[in-house]
Design a protein around this motif. Structure first.
Motif, PDB file in Angstrom:
ATOM      1  N   ASP A  19      31.264  18.094  37.203  1.00  0.00           N
ATOM      2  CA  ASP A  19      32.535  18.820  37.055  1.00  0.00           C
ATOM      3  C   ASP A  19      33.215  18.471  35.732  1.00  0.00           C
ATOM      4  OD1 ASP A  19      32.083  19.981  39.526  1.00  0.00           O
ATOM      5  OD2 ASP A  19      33.483  18.664  40.599  1.00  0.00           O
ATOM      6  N   PHE A  20      33.175  17.197  35.347  1.00  0.00           N
ATOM      7  CA  PHE A  20      33.768  16.762  34.087  1.00  0.00           C
ATOM      8  C   PHE A  20      33.080  17.447  32.908  1.00  0.00           C
ATOM      9  CE2 PHE A  20      33.793  13.955  30.376  1.00  0.00           C
ATOM     10  CZ  PHE A  20      35.148  13.700  30.220  1.00  0.00           C
ATOM     11  N   LEU A  21      31.746  17.438  32.900  1.00  0.00           N
ATOM     12  CA  LEU A  21      31.004  18.034  31.786  1.00  0.00           C
ATOM     13  C   LEU A  21      31.053  19.560  31.805  1.00  0.00           C
ATOM     14  CD1 LEU A  21      27.887  15.694  31.637  1.00  0.00           C
ATOM     15  CD2 LEU A  21      29.891  15.693  30.138  1.00  0.00           C
ATOM     16  N   SER A  22      31.311  20.152  32.965  1.00  0.00           N
ATOM     17  CA  SER A  22      31.399  21.613  33.060  1.00  0.00           C
ATOM     18  C   SER A  22      32.657  22.148  32.391  1.00  0.00           C
ATOM     19  CB  SER A  22      31.392  22.055  34.526  1.00  0.00           C
ATOM     20  OG  SER A  22      30.139  21.803  35.103  1.00  0.00           O
ATOM     21  N   ASP A  23      33.679  21.320  32.316  1.00  0.00           N
ATOM     22  CA  ASP A  23      34.927  21.710  31.662  1.00  0.00           C
ATOM     23  C   ASP A  23      34.810  21.332  30.188  1.00  0.00           C
ATOM     24  OD1 ASP A  23      37.482  22.192  30.792  1.00  0.00           O
ATOM     25  OD2 ASP A  23      38.457  21.106  32.427  1.00  0.00           O
ATOM     26  N   ILE A  24      34.513  22.319  29.358  1.00  0.00           N
ATOM     27  CA  ILE A  24      34.174  22.008  27.963  1.00  0.00           C
ATOM     28  C   ILE A  24      35.293  21.332  27.176  1.00  0.00           C
ATOM     29  CG2 ILE A  24      32.355  23.737  27.783  1.00  0.00           C
ATOM     30  CD1 ILE A  24      34.467  25.385  26.155  1.00  0.00           C
ATOM     31  N   LYS A  25      36.551  21.482  27.628  1.00  0.00           N
ATOM     32  CA  LYS A  25      37.618  20.801  26.882  1.00  0.00           C
ATOM     33  C   LYS A  25      37.475  19.282  26.971  1.00  0.00           C
ATOM     34  CE  LYS A  25      41.370  20.863  30.299  1.00  0.00           C
ATOM     35  NZ  LYS A  25      40.902  21.677  31.396  1.00  0.00           N
ATOM     36  N   ASN A  26      36.752  18.785  27.981  1.00  0.00           N
ATOM     37  CA  ASN A  26      36.533  17.346  28.112  1.00  0.00           C
ATOM     38  C   ASN A  26      35.620  16.782  27.029  1.00  0.00           C
ATOM     39  OD1 ASN A  26      38.186  16.935  30.359  1.00  0.00           O
ATOM     40  ND2 ASN A  26      36.563  17.589  31.745  1.00  0.00           N
ATOM     41  N   PHE A  27      34.865  17.627  26.351  1.00  0.00           N
ATOM     42  CA  PHE A  27      33.986  17.130  25.293  1.00  0.00           C
ATOM     43  C   PHE A  27      34.776  16.535  24.132  1.00  0.00           C
ATOM     44  CE2 PHE A  27      30.717  19.212  27.638  1.00  0.00           C
ATOM     45  CZ  PHE A  27      29.576  18.489  27.334  1.00  0.00           C
TER      46      PHE A  27
END
Length: 131
Positions: A19-27
């Motif tokens: 879920d964290f990596l799916s939200d691209i703003k987390n990159f």
């Protein structure tokens, strides 16, 4: 060219990491300190630049919950992908490894191997503190 990051263990389930990596703003939280630009272009695409390097646009190409996320180059002269492999361990933690795959001529491969290896290592080593 195929490069792999070291594997890291994260104290979260594979679904949480996915879920964290799916939200691209987390990159943005995972980027190296020498980042000069980070911009969200859409729900599944972002642009970033590191000092002294050209801008790169990455787009979410494939998702297989909760074990795999594939980001690929969106435009530009180079075709490559960045694959996140997420495996849950028996104790509810997850092992994560990044894999960079690209088809480059030998000269280009020689020039980018070091910086790309360092880049994917930075992304994965920042994950345990960010997820």
């Amino acid at each position: 060219m195929n490069l792999e990051s070291p594997e890291v263990t994260i104290d979260k389930s594979s679904q949480d990491v996915f879920d964290f990596l799916s939200d691209i703003k987390n990159f943005e939280k995972l980027m190296p300190d020498n980042i000069s630009k980070f911009e969200i272009l859409s729900d599944d695409k972002f642009l970033f630049a590191l000092k002294g390097m050209p801008e790169i646009i990455l787009k979410k190409k494939e998702v297989i919950p909760p074990n795999k996320i594939v980001l690929g180059a969106a435009g530009g002269k180079i075709d490559f992908s960045l694959v996140g492999h997420i495996n849950e361990t028996v104790d509810g933690k997850s092992n994560v490894k990044l894999q960079f795959e690209g088809d480059f001529n030998p000269m280009m491969a020689m020039m980018i191997k070091g910086p790309i290896s360092k880049f994917i290592e930075t992304l994965v080593t920042k994950m345990p503190a960010s997820v």
